[in-house]
Scaffold this motif. Structure first.
Motif, PDB file in Angstrom:
ATOM      1  N   SER A   1       0.867  -1.192   0.000  1.00 51.30           N
ATOM      2  CA  SER A   1       0.000   0.000   0.000  1.00 51.30           C
ATOM      3  C   SER A   1       0.894   1.230   0.000  1.00 51.30           C
ATOM      4  N   LYS A   2       0.290   2.388  -0.211  1.00 48.25           N
ATOM      5  CA  LYS A   2       1.009   3.646  -0.072  1.00 48.25           C
ATOM      6  C   LYS A   2       1.052   4.029   1.409  1.00 48.25           C
ATOM      7  N   TRP A   3       1.914   5.003   1.741  1.00 48.01           N
ATOM      8  CA  TRP A   3       1.894   5.570   3.076  1.00 48.01           C
ATOM      9  C   TRP A   3       0.596   6.369   3.261  1.00 48.01           C
ATOM     10  N   HIS A   4       0.001   6.276   4.434  1.00 48.07           N
ATOM     11  CA  HIS A   4      -1.187   7.067   4.752  1.00 48.07           C
ATOM     12  C   HIS A   4      -0.923   7.819   6.050  1.00 48.07           C
ATOM     13  N   VAL A   5      -1.268   9.109   6.076  1.00 47.41           N
ATOM     14  CA  VAL A   5      -1.126   9.921   7.281  1.00 47.41           C
ATOM     15  C   VAL A   5      -2.512  10.266   7.792  1.00 47.41           C
ATOM     16  N   ASN A   6      -2.755   9.962   9.050  1.00 46.25           N
ATOM     17  CA  ASN A   6      -4.035  10.252   9.676  1.00 46.25           C
ATOM     18  C   ASN A   6      -3.874  11.427  10.648  1.00 46.25           C
ATOM     19  N   TYR A   7      -4.598  12.506  10.390  1.00 46.40           N
ATOM     20  CA  TYR A   7      -4.601  13.676  11.268  1.00 46.40           C
ATOM     21  C   TYR A   7      -5.627  13.453  12.371  1.00 46.40           C
ATOM     22  N   GLY A   8      -5.184  13.103  13.563  1.00 43.36           N
ATOM     23  CA  GLY A   8      -6.088  12.928  14.688  1.00 43.36           C
ATOM     24  C   GLY A   8      -6.089  14.166  15.563  1.00 43.36           C
ATOM     25  N   LYS A   9      -6.983  14.176  16.547  1.00 44.08           N
ATOM     26  CA  LYS A   9      -7.057  15.296  17.478  1.00 44.08           C
ATOM     27  C   LYS A   9      -5.865  15.304  18.422  1.00 44.08           C
ATOM     28  N   ASP A  10      -5.346  14.132  18.732  1.00 44.80           N
ATOM     29  CA  ASP A  10      -4.309  14.037  19.751  1.00 44.80           C
ATOM     30  C   ASP A  10      -3.010  13.407  19.261  1.00 44.80           C
ATOM     31  N   SER A  11      -3.006  12.896  18.051  1.00 42.34           N
ATOM     32  CA  SER A  11      -1.790  12.270  17.545  1.00 42.34           C
ATOM     33  C   SER A  11      -1.832  12.219  16.030  1.00 42.34           C
ATOM     34  N   CYS A  12      -0.689  11.938  15.441  1.00 39.97           N
ATOM     35  CA  CYS A  12      -0.571  11.762  14.000  1.00 39.97           C
ATOM     36  C   CYS A  12      -0.106  10.329  13.739  1.00 39.97           C
ATOM     37  N   ARG A  13      -0.706   9.688  12.771  1.00 47.49           N
ATOM     38  CA  ARG A  13      -0.363   8.296  12.488  1.00 47.49           C
ATOM     39  C   ARG A  13       0.062   8.129  11.041  1.00 47.49           C
ATOM     40  N   LEU A  14       1.232   7.497  10.876  1.00 46.12           N
ATOM     41  CA  LEU A  14       1.748   7.117   9.570  1.00 46.12           C
ATOM     42  C   LEU A  14       1.583   5.605   9.455  1.00 46.12           C
ATOM     43  N   ALA A  15       0.940   5.126   8.397  1.00 48.21           N
ATOM     44  CA  ALA A  15       0.648   3.693   8.286  1.00 48.21           C
ATOM     45  C   ALA A  15       0.909   3.195   6.870  1.00 48.21           C
ATOM     46  N   ARG A  16       1.352   1.926   6.799  1.00 45.32           N
ATOM     47  CA  ARG A  16       1.582   1.303   5.494  1.00 45.32           C
ATOM     48  C   ARG A  16       1.558  -0.212   5.653  1.00 45.32           C
TER      49      ARG A  16
ATOM     50  N   PHE B   1       3.173  11.987  18.842  1.00 47.12           N
ATOM     51  CA  PHE B   1       2.346  12.812  19.709  1.00 47.12           C
ATOM     52  C   PHE B   1       2.886  14.226  19.871  1.00 47.12           C
ATOM     53  N   GLN B   2       4.026  14.519  19.268  1.00 52.78           N
ATOM     54  CA  GLN B   2       4.633  15.843  19.368  1.00 52.78           C
ATOM     55  C   GLN B   2       5.695  15.955  18.286  1.00 52.78           C
ATOM     56  N   PRO B   3       6.167  17.185  17.980  1.00 51.62           N
ATOM     57  CA  PRO B   3       7.207  17.341  16.969  1.00 51.62           C
ATOM     58  C   PRO B   3       8.499  16.617  17.358  1.00 51.62           C
ATOM     59  N   GLY B   4       9.270  16.225  16.349  1.00 53.67           N
ATOM     60  CA  GLY B   4      10.537  15.551  16.596  1.00 53.67           C
ATOM     61  C   GLY B   4      10.577  14.184  15.941  1.00 53.67           C
ATOM     62  N   PRO B   5      11.708  13.492  16.037  1.00 52.48           N
ATOM     63  CA  PRO B   5      11.869  12.202  15.355  1.00 52.48           C
ATOM     64  C   PRO B   5      11.299  11.006  16.104  1.00 52.48           C
ATOM     65  N   MET B   6      10.718  11.234  17.297  1.00 45.74           N
ATOM     66  CA  MET B   6      10.245  10.114  18.101  1.00 45.74           C
ATOM     67  C   MET B   6       8.879   9.614  17.638  1.00 45.74           C
TER      68      MET B   6
END
Length: 305
Positions: free
Chosen positions: A38-53, A69-74
């Protein structure tokens, strides 16, 4: 209650089983290499961001999710699919965003997600790319003198060196997820986390130049104790992971507690915010000029028996 070594991690534990060493035949196998399905998908949530494939097909299919859950590489990593089905109680995994980034050893929890498929949920955050000692030093579980004062800049081009994710779960055949370059995916994820902060009422520009993050005055490991384990949940054998967010004002006082993500039941969520809002105190975040600014603090509570 014991506090782990990673950012956003509390642990309440009441015991642990062990497991025999993996058979030599398992350890000798070549890694199972899975191409993207599949392609990468980014989900914009209220409390977090999710990258899925998704990677692989049919019985060998794996869904990889990276939550931020916050900016940065973590990121927080979850793997879903038959190849990561685990029965062993000694839950240890080595991960590498290869070929250049260092290996990262973690413990993990197991679950059943996405239509009953087995899941491996890594307990501590991972670095998509190594931000160096300053990123590790911002770990709020460490004593104040060991923490970094600001978050260093990471060149987005660094993400171009990542071409695969190696997963080595103790007792299982190793996996290679062939991600290819993750530059575009990381760019989308970073834009999402900036959006998160704006939604929380945080000045995104000021946070890019912080001279100090919101820093606990005492150990976060003292904010909750075994007495905070909900009695009904304890008697019922219930366990949970609870991710929470505090908004910390310019005086260093927590103004609100919000559950970002939880495996529930809700009794755990209530116990977390009630205990932490009563006990947590902070040195406020400072902008580039040393002026106190409103900020946030994130962590994870793990209730384990």
């Amino acid at each position: 209650m014991k506090m782990g070594a990673g950012l956003r991690r509390f642990v309440i534990m009441l015991g642990l089983a062990s497991c025999a060493a993996a058979p030599a035949a398992v350890l000798a196998k070549e890694p199972l290499r899975l191409a993207p399905s599949s392609k990468w998908h980014v989900n914009y949530g209220k409390d977090s961001c999710r990258l899925a494939r998704s990677f692989g097909t049919e019985d060998d299919q794996i869904l990889l999710t990276l939550d931020r859950f916050q900016p940065g590489p973590m990121v927080y990593l979850t793997l879903i699919g038959r190849p990561v089905s685990v029965r062993c109680a000694a839950r240890e995994v080595t991960l590498q965003f290869g070929p250049v980034e260092p290996k990262q050893e973690r413990s993990f929890s197991v679950g059943s997600l996405s239509g009953g498929k087995p899941a491996v949920i890594v307990d501590r955050s991972l670095l998509l790319v190594d931000g160096g000692p300053e990123w590790e030093a911002t770990d709020t579980a460490k004593p104040p003198e060991e923490r970094g004062r600001k978050l260093p800049f990471i060149d987005p081009a660094r993400y171009a060196s990542v071409t695969y994710l190696a997963v080595d779960i103790r007792g299982k055949r190793p996996l290679i997820l062939e991600t290819g370059s993750i530059v575009a995916a990381e760019t989308a994820l970073a834009a999402c986390t900036d959006d998160l902060l704006s939604g929380w009422g945080i000045d995104v520009a000021a946070h890019r130049g912080l001279s100090r993050i919101a820093t606990p005055k005492d150990s976060p490991g003292d904010w909750l104790t075994s007495n905070d384990y909900p009695m009904a949940m304890l008697h019922g054998g219930n366990q949970a992971n609870v991710d929470f967010r505090l908004i910390v004002d310019e005086m260093g006082k927590p103004k609100s507690c919000h559950i970002q993500q939880s495996t529930r039941p809700e009794a755990f969520d209530s116990a977390v915010c009630k205990g932490i809002m009563r006990r947590a105190t902070f040195e406020p975040a400072l902008d580039a000029g040393g002026k106190p600014v409103a900020s946030y603090y994130l962590n994870r509570v793990r209730f384990r028996m």
